[in-house]
Scaffold this motif. Sequence first.
Motif: not given
Length: 177
Positions: A114-122
């Motif tokens: 998904x080309x996203x940072x995992x920081x804070x993702x639940x």
Amino acid sequence: MKLLILDRDGVINHDSDAYIKNLEEWIPLPGAIEAIASLSKAGWTVAVATNQSGLARGYYDLATLDAMHARLRELVAEQGGELGLVVHCPHGPDDGCDCRKPKPGMLRTIAEHYQVSLAGVWFVGDSSGDLDAARAVDCQPVLVKTGKGQRTLAKPLPAGTLVFDDLPAVAAQLLLR
């Protein structure tokens, strides 16, 4: 992007210490399918990261696992939702892979997809391994009391772990955002 990552067994469907070995044994938990669909309809991308050592142990084959995930997608679609990426670890506990939780390989695969940072993702799970994998990549660890959740709750939890009764309770909280 609003991303939520879920463990499978014990979070979405009933778990078994004898493994979920076929489509007949794959039984959704009450409200879980509706929770995923509701989140999807509200703009959330819901992905799944699941250890499936039953493959390495020979309890079922990849076609059977794919059938379980196809059924999950079908049920979510029937409720008007869509399920995102589903990744699994096919290895056994002693195989030394980097994908089997508590290692965070599957979570990284989802982030790359998904080309996203995992920081804070639940990341919602029912085991210590799920919570440890979440912590390893700066995800927000979320424990549900379904599956192995009650056993996990009896152990020390990573700092900041959120605890909910079940997946519908998680969805209800996220839908308030």
